[in-house]
Each structure stands twice: as C-alpha cells, then as structure tokens.
Write a protein that holds these residues in place. Structure first.
Motif, short mmCIF file in Angstrom:
data_model
loop_
_atom_site.label_atom_id
_atom_site.label_comp_id
_atom_site.label_asym_id
_atom_site.label_seq_id
_atom_site.Cartn_x
_atom_site.Cartn_y
_atom_site.Cartn_z
N VAL A 28 0.85 -1.19 0.00
CA VAL A 28 0.00 0.00 0.00
C VAL A 28 0.89 1.23 0.00
O VAL A 28 1.59 1.49 0.97
N PRO A 29 0.87 1.97 -1.09
CA PRO A 29 1.71 3.18 -1.12
C PRO A 29 1.23 4.16 -0.06
O PRO A 29 0.02 4.33 0.14
N THR A 58 11.65 -3.69 1.90
CA THR A 58 11.88 -4.82 0.99
C THR A 58 10.63 -5.12 0.16
O THR A 58 10.70 -5.34 -1.05
N ARG A 59 9.51 -5.04 0.83
CA ARG A 59 8.26 -5.28 0.11
C ARG A 59 8.09 -4.26 -1.01
O ARG A 59 7.62 -4.57 -2.10
N PHE A 60 8.47 -3.05 -0.73
CA PHE A 60 8.36 -2.00 -1.73
C PHE A 60 9.22 -2.31 -2.94
O PHE A 60 8.80 -2.18 -4.09
N GLU A 211 -1.87 1.41 8.20
CA GLU A 211 -1.20 0.28 8.82
C GLU A 211 -2.21 -0.79 9.20
O GLU A 211 -1.99 -1.98 9.00
N ALA A 212 -3.36 -0.34 9.71
CA ALA A 212 -4.40 -1.29 10.07
C ALA A 212 -4.85 -2.07 8.84
O ALA A 212 -5.02 -3.29 8.88
N GLU A 213 -4.97 -1.37 7.76
CA GLU A 213 -5.39 -2.00 6.50
C GLU A 213 -4.37 -3.06 6.09
O GLU A 213 -4.72 -4.19 5.72
N ILE A 214 -3.09 -2.67 6.19
CA ILE A 214 -2.03 -3.61 5.81
C ILE A 214 -2.06 -4.83 6.72
O ILE A 214 -2.02 -5.97 6.25
N VAL A 215 -2.14 -4.56 8.00
CA VAL A 215 -2.12 -5.67 8.96
C VAL A 215 -3.30 -6.59 8.71
O VAL A 215 -3.17 -7.82 8.69
N GLN A 216 -4.43 -6.00 8.45
CA GLN A 216 -5.62 -6.80 8.22
C GLN A 216 -5.43 -7.68 6.99
O GLN A 216 -5.72 -8.87 6.99
#
Lengths: 298, 1096
Positions: A28-29, A58-60, A211-216
């Motif tokens: 997620v940018p 790294t993911r980026f 961050e919540a979105e990513i974690v989810q």
C-alpha cells in the motif's frame, strides 16, 4: 513469497538473477514513493531507501520489481527475439559486516585441477539487468563502495578486477540500497560521497489507518483487531529512544495479527510477537505489556 | 496485777540502760508508756529483759535496742505479744550477724507486718541477711533492704522478693552504689508495673544484672516505660523473651529490650501476640534475629498482615538456619532477599517500584516525555497543589500517590495505579490543557454558543450572571483564565468544567483503551459508593452532584425530586453529548457554559420534597441530531423560578460548596497548568520566549483563581503566603528553564554572573547501590549513596608541566599507542572459503598434489576487519592515604651515614631541605595524576572512549564520586583544569564506586569495556565491615562489585601501588587480572603500558 496461496510442498530454486515475482506483492503506497521510484528507474538513478526495520522497504522493492517492465530478450535458435515485456528480476543481498567486494562481484573457485570463475550476485544483476537490492548496506565492508561508485553514476560500470574486466550494466539494472538511520552507531553512517549518488525515499511506519489495513490484509485478522494493533504500535513507537531502540514494526504487527487470527488471545499474541522480540529489558517489557493490556481486553 | 515486781524490774532496766547513751533511755521511756498498759507484768518483764539483752549484746547494739523499743508499741497493735516474741526472735538472731541489720529490721517491722505473717519473718530476714557480706557497704545495703521493704512489700509478695534480692545481690558484686541505687528505685519501679509483670520484670532484670550490669540502672529507669509500650497481656511474655535473648547476646540484651519495645509501640497491639510468638521461634536459633525481627516489625507490619508476616518470618527462618548472618540481615531488613520476600508477600504497590514502568507506559500513551513522581513532591513545591494523595498532573509530570493498598492483591492495586495514570495521561493525550479561546467546539454548534465572546454575550442576553471580558488587557492571561473570567461564580464554573472534562477523558480512555475498562469501572463503582447522600444538599449542589454521578456512569444513582425530573434532563443531556466521538476540550468548555447557565438559575436552597426518586432515563441513546433547541436554559420549561421549586419554606440561599473529589480522577487545575505552561513558555508558538510576569500580575491572577486556596497552603496572612507561593511558582518555572538551558549545553548564561567558561559548582547527584554482605550471602538493598560531582577546576599549568617533565616518556607512549591504532584488516589464512587464494597455500597444495599427497583444500585467506571500539573507565582512589609521600629507598641509606658527625649531617640536612623545597616529595596521588596525564595523552592518539573518575567518602551514605572526565565529554582545557585539582580526600569504599563506574560504562556504547581501578591500598571505610579493622567484608564487597562488572561483559582490572597488595588483590580479583606496581614511581610509565596490553 508470503502471498503465495497454493501450498508449497517442494522447494523451488532459481538462479540468482532469474528470480522474478510471479504474483503481485501486496503493497500500500503511503505517499508518492511509487512514482518517485519509477521516475528514478526510468532515468537510471539509483535509489536509497531509508527507514526503520519492518516498515516495508523490501516489500516496496519487490512491488516495484514486479511492476517495472522491460523487454525480455530471448535467444532462440541463434536469433535474438524480443518477447513480451516482463517484470524485473530482483537480486537481494543482505549485507553483513564481513561482506566484501569479491562476495558481490565473484571469485574463482577450485574445481578439479582448474579454477572456475563464479559471478557474484552484483555481477549477475548487472548482466541480467535486474534490480540489485543491497539491504542494510552500511553493514558491508567499506571496499564495497569501490564497486558501488562507478555503478551508480552515469557510467554504470562494474569493474571486475580479478578478471580485468569492466561490465556495462544492461538496461533495467538498478542499484537500490537500504539503510536504517535509527539504529546504526555514528561509525556506521553512510559516507557523503556514497549518499550523494542516490535519490532517497524515506519510509516510516504508515499512518494508523493504512497500517491497520495492511495488517488486516496480511494477517487475515479482523478490522477491529488490526486497528487496535495499529493503535498499539503507535503507542509503542512513542518509546523509541526511551528504552526501545526501535518501535514495533509493521512486520511484527502482522505476526501478531496472524497469531490472533489463529485463535491466540490478543494479549498473549502481542506478548510473543511484539513485546518479547522487541526487547529483553524486563521493565520495558512490562511497560509495553501494560500498553497492550490497556488496549486489548483479554 | 502487782505493782512491785514490774516497778522493780523497770527500775532495774532503767539502771541497766544508764550505761548507754541517753537517747536509748528516752526511747525506752516513751515505749514503756505505751506498752505498759498492754502487756501482762511477766510479759513486760520479759520485754524489758529482751530489750536490755539486745542493748548489751555488743558495742553498737544499743541502737538496735532503741529501734526495738520504738517499734514495740506499733507492733503490738498488730500482733499479740506471744507472736511478737517469735518475730523479735528473728531480729535477735540477726544480732549475731550485725546489730545494725537487726536495728533496721526492728525499724521496718511496724510497716512490714501488715504484709507479712510472723512465720514469714525468717524468710524475710534471711533475704536481707543474704545481702550482707561482712563489709560495711554490704551492711548498709542490707539495712537498706529492710528499710525499703515496707514500700516494696505492698507490690511484691515475699516469695517474689527473692528475685529482687538476687538481682541486687548480683549487682552488688559489681557496684554497691549501683545496687543501692537500684534498690532505692525498686518500690517506685514496681508500683508502675502491673502485678503480673513484676516477677518477670525482675527475672529479666536479674539476667540484665548478670549480662550487662551497667545497664541495670537504665533498666530500672526506663524499663517500666518501655514495657508499657507492649500490649498488656503480652508483657510477661515479652520480658521472658528478652531474657532468653539476653542470655544469648549478653550486653546487647538490654538495648534490644528497649528498642524492640519501642518498635512494638509502633505496631497495632492486636498483633503483638503473633509477633512475639514468631520472635520466640526465632530466639531458639538466634537472639539477635528474634529482636531484629521485632525491631523491623513496624516496617513489615506496614506492608503485611500478620499471616503474611508469619510467612515472611518462615522464609527468614530458613535463611537463618542456613546462615546466621544471613538470617539476621534478613530480619534487620538489610538484605535484598528480605525485601524481595516482603515485596512478594505484600499486596501494596509502591510508587518507587513501579514509577519507571508507569513513566514508560505514560510516555507510550502520550508520546511526550512525561515524568512520574509522588504527589508529595508536587505539594512540597508549594505551587498550588495541596493534596498529597491524589493523582494529578501539572502538564509535564504525572503525580501519583506514594503507594496503593486498597485491594488484597498486588495486581488489583497495580490496576489502581494504572487507572490513575491512564486518566492523567489521558488529560495530556486528549488535550485537557489545550483550551484555546479562539478555537471552535466541534459538537456544540456555533449558533448555540459561538466563540467565547459570543457565549458571554449570549449568556448575558439570557439574563444570566456572566461578566463580560475585557479585551486586550495583556497577554499574561491564559485562555483558560479568560474562560473562567466569564463566570461570576468561578467555583461553580470550575467544578462544572472539571466534571465535563473528566467525563470526556474517561469516555475516550474507555473507548480507546478497552483493556482498562474493567479496572476503571471498579474504581468508578467504588467512587460512587463513597458519595454523600444528595438529599441533604441544597438544590444547586444537588444538581452538580447528580451531574457528577452521571459522569461516573451511574445514572441509576441520581437522586432528584420527581416533580423536577424535567429540569435535570437537559443538563444530563448536555453532559452526555460530550461523550460523543470527536469531542474536544473546546466542547467541554461549551458544555460548561451551557450547564453554568442552567445551574446558575437554580437557587442554592434546601429542597423540601417527599418525592426523592431515582432518576430513570434512557441515557444510553445519543441525543438526536438537531435536538439542540431544548438545551437552552429556560426553553424547556417556562421558568426555573423559586415558585416552581419545592424549597424548604423560608430557607435562605446557601453558599455553594464543591462536590467531593473523585479519587481516581484526582486534582484538576487547568487554569494553573496553563499558567505554568505559559510561564515556561511552552504554549502557543512553541519557541516563544517565556512571558515575563510581574509579581503583582501573578498575585491578582492567583487571588482570582479558585484552584489555589492560599489559606490551605500556609498559615500566614494572605499577602505573605501568596508572596511565598509566587516565589515557589517562579522558582519552579526558572528551574525548568534552567534545566532546558543545561540541555542546550549552557550557552554562557550571563545572568548567573559566572565567569565565561568557568564551570558552575554543580550539586551532587545521588545514586543508590546495593552492597554485598558476604556473611549474609546477600545484598543489602540501596545501602550506599554515591554522590556524583564534578571535580574542582584548577589551572591547566599542571597538565602542561607534567607533559613537559615527561617529554621523553610521552613521546614513547604516544608512539607505542599509535602502533596500537587499529589496522583495518587482519589477514586470516588457511580457510576453506575466503576472499581470495592464499598464494603460499596454493603453491603448497599444488606441489603436494603433484607429488600425489593428500590435498588440503584450505587455500583461502580472508581479511577480517578489526574495529577498535573500546571504552575505558579509570577509577582513581583519592582517599586520604594517597596523601602519603613516597619514601625513597636511598634516603634511608643516607640517614645511616651520619651517625656521629653532626656537621656532616647538618650540611646534608640543609642540602636535603633545599632539594625538598625545589622538588617537594611526591605523593602517591601525584604519581596517580601523572599516570593519568600520560594515559590521556596516549588515549587521545588512539581515540578510545574514556572517563576518569575518583572516589572517596566517609560512610555508606556519602560515597563521593568525582568526575574528572566523563565518558562522552570531549578532552580539553576543562579536563586539564580538573586534573590539576585531584586531591586526597577521605576513605576508600570501593564497592559503590565500582558499581557507579559500571553504570557509566553501561551507558556507553562500545564493544570492549574496561574498568581500571587504581588504588593505593585495601578498601576500607567507616561501617565497611564489622569494625574498622575488619578487612573481609570490604574485600568481599569489592570483589562482588568487580564480578558484577564482569557479568556485564566488562573487563575489570585492579592496579595497586600497595606493595602488600598481593594478599588481598588475590582474594579480591581471584580469576581476574590485577597487578601490583611494586615500584610506585614507575606508575606513570606502567599504566599506559598496561593499558596497551589489556586492549592490544
């Protein structure tokens, strides 16, 4: 790949320079880092990624490697054909303090009565036109800068000293280095002459909602849990430089999220995947646990 | 009755008495007069004869006879003549021992008889007689016994009198004066004691007389008083315990008795029995432990109930059985284990144990650097806070009560702390102090109240009592202050704002931190249970109280006259709205203004309603949007006028009182906090300079504010106390500014008037360290206080001169150190993998291969990077002993050369003095200093981190620790100046100094950490061991400190210039490196060399 869905029952192997991402990595940018990176790649300007551990550097790079295309030349029956565009191979080297220039470039190896030259990962990336990602580059020995410098300016040349060769990088090749300004000691700062060869993209942990979105997404936990984890991380990061060398990384949050999704109680999950990995200091551990217990009910 | 016989006998007697002093005759005559009518003639004759016999017995026996005569009549009043004869027989028998004793016996008889039967006379006399040893001193003591018997016997049966006699007898063997004094005191002492205590008191006294006779007088003087401190029923038990202990511990027995009794007076009498029982168990193993246990009981009982004390004692008993010293230290509360066990058993949570934890917790929540301190510290500052037990905050620090002991378990009590801290942190996190007049509330539309000015204007138009604000009066006013300025009744406004804002904070906290909800609710419940009944309150107060209950989520506990239910509904709704998501402090302010309007219309009169009912309302639902119209006062009902209210007939408006505070919310002083922040220059545009404020302005402001009740602060007249308050406030502000400047590396502050560049004397900073007690095999917790201070500054000359003096040596060491400079890489050969081939290895391999030999494939080399990352702390012994001059060996030889020739000697002496004047003799400290100078020169060339410290001190609470150069301080003239002033001070308590050094090194980032201890002798200090001559204790503690250093991954190294150092260094360092520099003068050369070896 972490996002692989089908079960991996057998190992797979790639030649270093042939490793490509087959599925789109989830990323997620947060700001315009994607555009910046693309522009840099188009212009062959090497990129320096700064930011704390586990914030998605790294993911980026993986995400960018997947999305950047280049024409793929295939030699078939002696003829070179341009095939469909393909995403970039990604060569990742985790740097450590004993990593020397020849580890990157290559070396002769004994084989029977002969010596055989083996290309190092950097050489392979240069030849294959891959993104070469040197993770935590300041950890490497200083002699590696000898290689980095000619590769990062307009020459894009890799000197292979032992073979008395110069390699010109193929299109597509891009040197990306990462660097965590937080925890290195003053001795391990990047030299100005090195730094000033890169465009720098600064990373930090994403804002709470992102961050919540990513974690989810990554952990499969509920939105509620993810939001609470992100909130907690925010609080824990307040302790940076106050007993904690680094804040809780997004990666750790994802681990915690996965544990919770597996049915581990939230407090326990946070303890094993956040509190204990973060620090050994008993008092700091307890204060983080208090934060955790303030946010999660059980 | 025949006259002749008696008369003749009488005459005879008179005749016989004539040879004695006339006093006897007179005594006889007066006795005769009284006796004659009582006695039969033959009895009288006998009486006369006996008197005469006594008088004639020996030289001074007439005195006894005189006593005999004098006592006779009153004795006869009590007993028959027949019995009197038996009685007197005892006295007459005593004549054989000493007539004066006999006299004393007769003298005492009349008063003694009421207490003794005749048959006991023998026993009594025997006791007195036993004190008589044939000397006059013993005689007079014995006589004294008879003299005081009448006063003693009312208190003590004869059977127990024996105890006293034994005690006195035992004392007499040491000192008659003491024995006699004690005997004299005995009646008074005994009368002070309860009957049942007397015998045990004397029994213990007997033991004291045996073991510590000099204490006997003190025992008699203070014993009864001491004993009264013990629970009545337990006194005999306590005495017998004391006796048991005294038998073991000898002279300490009595002081223990006094001190332990004192300790018992400080604990609840209910548990004396339990404590004594536990102490008795201990006494079987160690008397010391038993008494130390009782002496510690106040502190222990403060934290533990008797059952837990028993568990604690049991643990200690185990320790005691393994090691006497360990157990005794345990009960003396001088062992870390003792405290740990107590801590583990106690349910109380102490702030100092958790303050760091809570600090980090709050830091995490708020994201700002908050401190956590005891509320007492804030009240002690005298800047407006007075409650020592409530949690509160002044904007930068969260203040909490010293300890919490509300619930039976530690976890529950900690949860209380957590709720306190979370609420206070919430005020910071959610901006309770951020009120700004200019900002708009989010939930209360502008049409309702608008900006603060509009609010005031609108309120005024509604006929309420708001005062208008004068604009532009001066920027010293905080927004909070201006806000409150709008209200006529500041107290009411402040109370309402507190309720509203606390509601907002609690709501957000519970929403954001679901995990603390449970603990929060529990405290809320407890808080509401403690509220005073509403029914007695006048109307306005009752309304405020109801709002407060509603704010505690207890709508069900609201009590309000049923007929007025409507009037309460709207205020509750206003309050409820603040619970909505997104509410800010601006909303709180807006809500406060609305509530104020409602409440100021309610007269504060007592209500007379039969219909006090619980207020049931569906408060759960959020108010509907657009449902604001009825929030305006007076809009719902036609009027809140008195006619409408069920007031007590004829009652008058009462002054308004604030509701009782809610403990877990603590003190809330937004106005003061904003003022403090403003004074500190922290509000508004961040870096704005602090606003100068005159005292007058401040004073005006403070007199206005309801947050400070100056009267509570001090008992002085207003002007004086508010003046003092202002001083405190300004001091507090300046202090914080001072700290900030310090943080910015003090940019030559002119106002202090210090010379440029000179360092200001810095107050010593205190650190506390445990000390190792090898006997107890445990640490004594927080035993030593290390006072860290900067070394004094002298001039740089010393440094330069030393360099000059040792030019040669300096160059040598520098060169050697340069070689030590890290080579970047060191080649490692013969590896299976590496950077490149090692040519030698390859050739060898190839030859072997051709020759058909085994092939060794380790052909690579690798250059390993060697980082030199060293930090070293030098700890110099600057104790008084380093002041000693170094005796040069040749001096002594020279001394011997001049045995006879005085002229030669004189010229030598003159020469020597001249030389001494030119080159004063070097002291150990001088060589230490030189060595340091050389080392610094060397260290600067290789760039290792280093610190130079010195230590000295006297006693455990005053270990001085001098910083000549701190780890991260850059080398420069200041350091040189400080080295100049290194001078011998006092004792050598090494342990804590080493521990402090360890702490310094811990805070330094380096791979290799070295601690070099440079001393001139063994560790010793006042109280560093059983007495000053004991070496073991100090050596063990030092050894433990060095071991701790090693445990921390440091390299400790001890260096001594004491030639006898081998013996104790061997013990102190065991498997660690140490060195004895035999030739002291070589120290400046030796130290750098040694350092090179250590780190090379």
């Amino acid at each position: 790949m972490t996002t692989a869905t089908e079960p991996i029952t057998e190992y797979r192997s790639w030649a270093v320079e042939e490793f490509r991402l087959e599925e789109e990595p989830y990323y997620v940018p947060v700001a315009d880092e994607v555009e910046v990176f693309e522009a840099a790649w188009n212009n062959k300007i090497p990129v320096l990624l700064k930011g704390p551990t586990g914030c998605g550097k790294t993911r980026f790079v993986e995400y960018m490697a997947y999305h950047l295309n280049r024409p793929l030349a295939v030699v078939r029956d002696g003829k070179t054909e341009i095939e469909a565009e393909s995403n970039l191979p990604l060569v990742t080297v985790a740097c450590h303090e004993d990593l020397t220039a020849s580890d990157l470039v290559g070396r002769y190896l004994l084989e029977g009565n002969e010596t055989v030259w083996i290309d190092g990962p950097l050489t392979r990336a240069v030849k294959a036109g891959a993104i070469c990602y040197l993770d935590e580059v300041v950890e490497a020995r200083k002699d590696t800068t000898v290689l980095i410098h000619p590769l990062t300016d307009h020459r894009r040349i890799l000197p292979v000293e032992k073979k008395s060769q110069l390699l010109q990088a193929r299109d597509g090749f891009l040197l990306v280095i990462s660097f965590n300004p937080g925890y290195q000691s003053a001795l391990k700062d990047l030299k100005q002459s090195t730094r000033q060869r890169f465009v720098a993209v600064e990373f930090d942990y994403p804002p709470r909602e992102t961050e919540a979105e990513i974690v989810q997404h990554e952990s499969g936990c509920s939105a509620d849990v993810a939001l609470n984890l992100a909130k907690m991380a925010e609080k824990i990061r307040n302790l940076r430089e106050h007993g904690l060398a680094e804040g809780a990384s997004t990666r750790l949050l994802i681990y915690a999220g996965r544990m919770i999704a597996q049915g581990v109680s939230p407090r326990r999950a946070c303890q094993v995947s956040i509190v204990w990995p973060l620090t050994d200091d008993g008092e700091v551990q307890r204060s983080i646990e208090e934060v955790v217990s303030s946010i999660f009910e059980d | 009755m025949t006259d002749a016989t008696p008369n003749s006998t009488i005459e005879e007697a008179r005749e016989g008495l004539r040879q004695f002093p006339p006093a006897l005759g007179q005594e006889f005559e007066s006795a005769l007069e009284q006796v004659q009518p009582v006695l039969e003639p033959d009895e009288l004759a006998q009486w006369l004869r006996e008197g005469l016999d006594i008088a004639r017995h020996s030289l001074r026996s007439w005195e006894a006879a005189s006593e005999y005569f004098r006592a006779s009549s009153s004795v006869l009043e009590q007993i028959t003549y027949e019995r009197m004869r038996d009685w007197c027989a005892v006295g007459i028998e005593l004549m054989e021992t000493s007539p004066s004793l006999s006299g004393a016996l007769f003298r005492a008889s009349p008063q003694v008889l009421p207490h003794l039967s005749v048959s006991q006379a023998n026993d009594w006399a025997g006791q007195g007689k036993s004190l008589y040893k044939g000397t006059w001193k013993s005689g007079s003591l014995s006589a004294q016994f008879f003299d005081v018997s009448p006063q003693i016997l009312p208190h003590l049966p004869l059977s127990q009198m024996r105890l006293l006699v034994d005690l006195i007898d035992s004392l007499a063997s040491h000192s008659y004066e003491l024995a006699s004094a004690c005997l004299g005191m005995a009646p008074g002492v005994l009368s002070q004691l309860d009957r049942s205590d007397r015998a045990p008191f004397l029994e213990f006294g007997g033991i004291v007389a045996h073991t510590a006779w000099v204490d006997a007088r003190v025992y008699f003087e203070r014993g009864p008083g001491a004993l009264r401190q013990v629970s009545e029923q337990q006194r005999p038990r306590y005495l017998s315990l004391s006796g048991q202990v005294a038998m073991q511990v000898g002279r300490l027995g009595h002081p223990y008795f006094i001190e332990a009794a004192q300790a018992l007076s400080e604990v609840d009498k209910e548990i004396h029995e339990g404590l004594l029982e536990l102490a008795e168990q201990l006494a079987e193993h160690s008397g010391d432990a038993a008494m130390e246990f009782i002496k510690s009981s106040p502190r222990v009982a403060d934290r533990l109930g008797i059952d837990d004390i028993a568990r604690w004692q049991e643990f200690g008993l185990n320790v005691l059985q393994q090691s006497r010293d360990g157990g005794e230290a345990f009960f003396r509360l001088e062992s870390a284990r003792g405290e740990e066990v107590m801590e583990a058993l106690s349910s109380r949570v102490d702030l100092d144990r958790v303050s760091e934890l809570i600090r980090m917790y709050c830091k995490a929540l708020t994201g700002v650097d908050v401190g956590v301190k005891a509320s007492e510290e804030l009240t002690a500052k005298g800047v407006g806070w007075v409650d020592e037990s409530s949690p509160t905050t002044e904007g930068t620090t969260i203040y909490l009560p010293e300890n919490v002991e509300r619930y039976p378990t530690k976890d529950e009590n900690f949860a209380v702390y957590k709720v306190f801290a979370t609420h206070q942190a919430g005020r910071l996190e959610f901006g309770s102090f951020d009120y700004q007049a200019a900002a708009d509330p989010a939930l209360f539309p502008a049409s309702e109240n608008g900006s603060s000015n509009g609010q005031a204007g609108q309120a005024a138009s509604n006929g309420s009592a708001l005062v208008s604000v004068e604009e532009g009066e001066g920027e010293i006013h905080t927004d909070m202050e201006r806000f409150f300025d709008q209200f006529e009744d500041r107290r009411l406004a402040h109370d309402l704002f507190t309720i509203v804002e606390d509601t907002r904070i609690d709501t957000i906290v519970k929403r954001e931190y679901a995990g603390v909800r449970r603990a929060f609710s529990r405290l809320q419940q407890a808080a509401i249970d403690r509220r005073r009944p509403i029914e007695d309150m006048p109307a306005r107060q009752a309304m405020v109280e109801n709002l407060l209950r509603a704010s505690l989520d207890e709508v069900g506990r609201i009590r309000w006259p049923g007929e007025l239910a409507e009037e309460l509904r709207t205020p509750l709704r206003i309050l409820n709205r603040i619970r909505q998501d997104g509410a800010t402090v601006q909303d709180s302010a807006a809500a406060t203004a609305l509530l104020y309007d409602w409440l100021s219309q309610i007269p504060n009169m007592e209500m007379d309603s039969e219909d006090w009912s619980d207020f049931e309302q569906e408060m759960s639902g959020e108010p509907e949007a657009g449902d604001d119209s009825d929030m305006m006062p007076g809009s719902g009902s036609s009027g809140l006028e008195e006619s409408f209210m069920p007031f007590m007939p004829g009652s008058e408006e009462r002054p308004y009182d604030s509701p009782d505070p809610v403990d877990f919310r603590g003190d809330f002083k937004p106005e003061l906090v904003q003022l403090l922040m403003k004074l500190k220059g922290e509000t508004g545009s961040g870096d704005a300079p602090p606003i100068p404020l005159t005292k007058e302005q401040l004073q005006e402001l403070l007199e206005k504010s309801v947050e400070i009740s100056i009267n509570e602060l001090m008992d002085m007249d207003l002007a004086e106390s508010s003046g003092m308050f202002l001083d405190n406030l300004l001091k507090e502000v300046n202090q914080i500014q001072g700290e900030r400047q310090e943080g910015q590396q003090a940019m030559g502050d002119d106002s202090t008037g210090a010379e440029d560049g000179a360092e200001l004397p810095v107050e010593a900073q205190s650190f506390y360290y445990d000390e190792w007690d090898f006997r107890a095999a445990d640490y004594k917790p927080r035993w030593c206080r290390v006072q860290e201070q900067r070394g004094e500054s002298g001039t740089t000359n010393y440094y330069t001169e030393t360099l000059h003096e040792h030019t040669q040596l300096v160059q040598e060491t520098r060169k050697q150190f340069e070689m030590l400079r890290p080579e970047m890489f060191r080649k490692m050969k013969r590896l299976t993998d590496g950077e490149d081939y090692d040519l030698d290895a390859v050739i060898e391999w190839y030859t072997e291969k051709i020759a058909g030999g085994a092939s060794e494939t380790k052909l690579f080399y690798r250059r390993n990077k060697v980082d030199r990352d060293v930090a070293v702390a030098f700890l110099l012994d600057v104790s008084a002993s380093t002041d000693e001059e170094i005796q040069k060996h040749h001096d002594q030889r020279q001394d011997d050369q001049f045995d006879d020739d005085p002229r030669k000697y004189l010229s030598w002496w003159a020469q020597r003095r001249a030389e001494a004047a030119r080159h004063p003799g070097k002291r150990i400290i001088d060589l230490e200093k030189e060595a340091v100078v050389l080392l610094i020169e060397a260290l600067e060339t290789i760039g290792d981190k280093y610190g130079v410290y010195g230590f000295s001190g006297y006693g455990r609470d005053n270990v001085e620790f001098f910083v000549y150069k701190d780890m991260d301080e850059p080398f420069g003239d200041r350091i040189k100046e400080r080295i100049d002033k290194i001078a011998p001070v006092r004792s050598t308590r090494m342990g804590p100094a080493i521990r402090h050094c360890i702490w310094k090194l811990q805070n330094t980032d380096a791979k290799v950490k070295i601690l070099i201890l440079l001393s001139d002798g063994r560790p010793q200090d006042h109280g560093y061991g059983r007495d000053r001559t004991e070496k073991e204790y100090a050596i063990h503690d030092t050894k433990m400190a060095l071991t701790e250093a090693r445990r921390e991954g440091m390299v400790p190294f001890a260096l001594t210039v004491d030639r006898a150092g081998h013996d104790y260094l061997k013990q102190m360092c065991q498997d660690m490196a140490y060195e004895v520099v035999a030739d002291i003068e070589s120290l400046p050369r030796r130290l750098p060399a040694l350092y090179r070896r250590l780190t090379g």
